[in-house]
Scaffold this active site. Sequence first.
Site: not given
Length: 303
Positions: A46-48, A75
């Site tokens: 979902s995110e980096t 997160h």
Amino acid sequence: MESYRTLLVDAFTTEPLAGNAAGVVPDASGLSDEQMQAIARELSVSETAFLLPSTEADRKVRYFTPTQEVDLCGHATIAAHGALFDDGVIDAGSYTLETEVGVLEIQVTETGAVWMTQNAPQIFEVDLDYGAAADALGIDEAAFKDVGADLPPAYASTGLPFLILPVNFLEHLSAMEPDYDAVEALAAKHDTEGIYTFTFDAIGRSQDSTLHGRAFVPGLGVDEDPVTGTASGACGAYLDHFAAFDDEFPERMTFEQGHFLDRPGYVGVRVDGRTVQVGGDAVVSLDGSLTVPEYDEDEIIEA
């Protein structure tokens, strides 16, 4: 072509392959915007988080989903600092982090748990079309209306805005079958990035879980996010704003999420007036390197 150390780190859990996976590039110096986006697309979580030097804080971070850059990600912040602690780069203590929404305070405990202080909350009630919300989320509108009198639908942000929608029972929350185009449109109508739905009818309520949440953020390329720090902070501030508890407001809450995606995780939430913190554990599940080609702007085709 150069290679960059790249991690997958599971946040809000002590178990690998649970919680919410984030990509982490511990040293992103020298990467272009196009290369960061390509790495995020390749990792397909979902995110980096891309960590960079900062002149304003201990370090800077940029966050990318597989489709675009976003201003803040809870997160991935927890994951990045958990990985730095695991590497011995940082010890227990307080740190500062430069983000697109400002400089945030980070605390790392002796056990490596990470707490981030989010922005001062912005919260206001919204005029919700319950029928449209029910259609978008695939749920009977009575599930919203049963709790709407006490806890209304609202815009809430501690850095990333969400439409907060309480639901009466876990069985209704678990049965949601969202129409993601409609979810994106509903979130945009209320000037938010996504929708966070929750119920106090939590799976682990006997183990001190305060609530169970689900977060839908299709407008940012994430249909359903497993465990969401930014939404948890916003929801914690929402509960405080609308005096959700008859007794004294809890010093610490635990929000569970991700169980319906087989990625269970637990977010610690603390609210003290205008100060909102979210925290949790993180565990590295993959540690390797990624070879990144150079990008010639002439080769990039705009969609």
